[in-house]
Structures are given as structure tokens and as C-alpha cells.
Design an enzyme around this catalytic site. Structure first.
Site, short mmCIF file in Angstrom:
data_model
loop_
_atom_site.label_atom_id
_atom_site.label_comp_id
_atom_site.label_asym_id
_atom_site.label_seq_id
_atom_site.Cartn_x
_atom_site.Cartn_y
_atom_site.Cartn_z
N ARG A 189 150.77 -18.50 -69.34
CA ARG A 189 149.95 -17.32 -69.03
C ARG A 189 148.48 -17.69 -69.14
NH1 ARG A 189 151.72 -11.80 -72.06
NH2 ARG A 189 149.48 -11.53 -72.15
N ARG A 242 146.31 1.73 -75.44
CA ARG A 242 145.43 0.72 -76.05
C ARG A 242 144.04 1.28 -76.35
NH1 ARG A 242 148.27 -3.99 -73.88
NH2 ARG A 242 147.46 -5.93 -74.75
N LYS A 280 155.72 -7.67 -79.72
CA LYS A 280 156.09 -6.36 -79.14
C LYS A 280 157.15 -6.53 -78.06
CE LYS A 280 151.80 -5.36 -77.89
NZ LYS A 280 150.89 -6.40 -78.38
N ARG A 314 140.92 -11.21 -76.13
CA ARG A 314 141.96 -10.18 -76.29
C ARG A 314 142.01 -9.67 -77.73
NH1 ARG A 314 146.42 -13.67 -74.41
NH2 ARG A 314 147.88 -12.06 -75.02
N ARG A 339 153.18 -20.06 -77.15
CA ARG A 339 153.62 -19.34 -75.95
C ARG A 339 152.95 -19.92 -74.71
NH1 ARG A 339 152.94 -12.91 -75.80
NH2 ARG A 339 150.85 -13.28 -75.08
P1 ADP Z 1 149.39 -8.92 -75.14
O1 ADP Z 1 149.98 -7.79 -75.95
O2 ADP Z 1 150.05 -10.23 -75.38
O3 ADP Z 1 147.89 -9.00 -75.22
P2 ADP Z 1 150.04 -7.52 -72.63
O4 ADP Z 1 151.05 -8.12 -71.77
O5 ADP Z 1 150.38 -6.26 -73.35
O6 ADP Z 1 149.63 -8.69 -73.62
O7 ADP Z 1 148.69 -7.23 -71.80
C1 ADP Z 1 148.10 -8.23 -71.00
C2 ADP Z 1 146.78 -7.72 -70.40
O8 ADP Z 1 147.05 -6.59 -69.54
C3 ADP Z 1 145.74 -7.20 -71.39
O9 ADP Z 1 144.97 -8.26 -71.95
C4 ADP Z 1 144.92 -6.28 -70.48
O10 ADP Z 1 144.08 -7.02 -69.63
C5 ADP Z 1 145.99 -5.64 -69.61
N1 ADP Z 1 146.54 -4.39 -70.20
C6 ADP Z 1 147.83 -4.19 -70.62
N2 ADP Z 1 148.00 -2.95 -71.09
C7 ADP Z 1 146.79 -2.34 -71.01
C8 ADP Z 1 146.30 -1.05 -71.36
N3 ADP Z 1 147.11 -0.14 -71.93
N4 ADP Z 1 145.00 -0.76 -71.12
C9 ADP Z 1 144.18 -1.66 -70.55
N5 ADP Z 1 144.56 -2.91 -70.21
C10 ADP Z 1 145.84 -3.25 -70.43
#
Ligand code: ADP
Length: 189
Positions: free
Chosen positions: A134, A89, A14, A145, A128
Site C-alpha cells: 500500500r 474519522r 480494525k 496518517r 504490512r
Molecule cells: P488505516 O486505518 O490503515 O489508516 P483505511 O483503510 O481506514 O486505513 O484508510 C485509508 C485512507 O482512506 C485514509 O488515510 C484516508 O485517506 C482515507 N479515508 C478512509 N476513511 C476515511 C474517512 N472516514 N474520512 C476521510 N478519509 C478517509
């Protein structure tokens, strides 16, 4: 105005595709993951509140996430459109986003679903982690996740399918090929 949601499991690409979309369509990129990481880095009150949640690979509560996202949209009123990356999400987040945009006379135009199987995700994220370090990319946190994705986030898709807004794009292959397919979906809107 072009408002996109880029949707897919962790590691679907993404962020990579969003970077290319911003350059081509001059959209404002809103990644809730990036926002949370910046808050954590800067030790803000919000950052302190969500730090452990991110480290554990759990979702941040909807109320916190929605408020942060809406503030960020308000900070960029002149944008030609937004790419929502990592948001919504959950179904309540999707409903809140629809209501928020409707209040501004706007809507989501397209939901791009990046389709990637679990094996590919695990491989990509292992790579990654070597590069970015990370903490939530470790094997056990990644499983959490992925679990959050399949138990909560996946339900966002039928929500948007009901609105006829979802286009599925194969997320496996060359970055450029995937990008070409995404652009074709956007240009068809
Ligand atoms: P990825 O898509 O690689 O899992 P992101 O950078 O989008 O990683 O998100 C990292 C973390 O941030 C998620 O695992 C969650 O803890 C938090 N997070 C991000 N966006 C949301 C959301 N829309 N609602 C709840 N938690 C979120």
C-alpha cells in the site's frame, strides 16, 4: 440490529477484527478505506478525485466521505447490522452518521476502541507494507496518517463517550485473544 463502530489508529487491527466479526455476527462490513481503494482501482470519477489524498495520507473531505458511506448503507438494506470501519474519522462525520441512522430509526450501539501504542503501529505497518505494498504505508505517509488520527480522529472518542458508548479493548496481543475480548464487549450490549 447491531451497529458497531470499530475505532483505532492506522494499523490497530480494525480490518482483521472486522473480518472475524462479520463471520460471527453476520454484519455488513463498511470500510471507507476499502471503498476508496476500490474506486481508485476502478478509475471512477470519485477514485480520480481522492487518489492523491489517499497517497498523501490525508483525510478525504467529509462531504465526499459521508455521501459515499450513506450510499453504501442504502445498498445493503437487509443487513442485520453494520460494522463501520474507518468511519467516522471526524466529529462532523460522527454527527452525520447519527442523523442518518436516526432517520432510519437506528443508532450506533457500541464503539469498540482498539487501544494500540504508536510503536506497535509503526512496526505493524512496516510489516504490512512489505506484504501489501500500500503506497500510504510508506514511513513518511504513515506519519501523516498518524498525525491526522491524533489531530482530527481522536476527537470522535469524547463525542461517543458523551453518549456512553465506548468500550476500550487492548489491541496488543494474540488476534484470537483480542477477538474474544471484543465479543465479550458486544455480548454485554
Ligand atoms: P488505516 O486505518 O490503515 O489508516 P483505511 O483503510 O481506514 O486505513 O484508510 C485509508 C485512507 O482512506 C485514509 O488515510 C484516508 O485517506 C482515507 N479515508 C478512509 N476513511 C476515511 C474517512 N472516514 N474520512 C476521510 N478519509 C478517509
Amino acid at each position: 440490529m447491531l451497529n458497531l463502530v470499530i475505532f483505532g489508529p492506522p494499523g490497530a487491527g480494525k480490518g482483521t477484527q472486522s473480518d472475524k466479526l462479520i463471520a460471527k455476527y453476520q454484519l455488513c462490513h463498511l470500510s471507507t478505506g476499502d471503498m476508496f481503494r476500490l474506486h481508485i482501482k476502478n478509475d471512477t470519477a470519485l477514485g480520480l478525485k481522492v487518489k492523491q489524498i489517499l497517497a498523501d495520507g490525508m483525510l478525504v473531505p467529509d462531504s465526499i466521505t459521508i455521501e459515499m458511506l450513506e450510499e453504501e448503507v442504502q445498498k445493503n438494506p437487509e443487513a442485520k447490522g453494520y460494522i463501520f470501519d474507518g468511519f467516522p474519522r471526524t466529529v462532523p462525520q460522527a454527527e452525520a452518521l447519527d442523523a442518518f441512522l436516526a432517520g432510519k430509526g437506528q443508532k450506533i450501539d457500541l464503539v469498540l476502541q482498539l487501544d494500540v501504542d504508536q510503536e506497535a503501529i509503526e512496526k505493524r505497518i512496516a510489516k504490512r507494507q512489505e506484504e501489501s505494498g500500500r503506497p500510504d504505508d510508506s514511513a513518511d505517509k504513515l506519519l501523516k496518517r498518524i498525525d491526522e488520527y491524533f489531530s482530527k480522529t481522536i476527537h470522535v472518542l469524547p463525542y461517543y463517550e458523551g453518549q456512553g458508548k465506548v468500550t476500550k479493548v487492548n489491541g496488543i496481543g494474540e488476534i484470537e485473544t483480542i477477538f474474544t475480548n471484543i465479543c465479550a464487549a458486544i455480548d454485554a450490549v
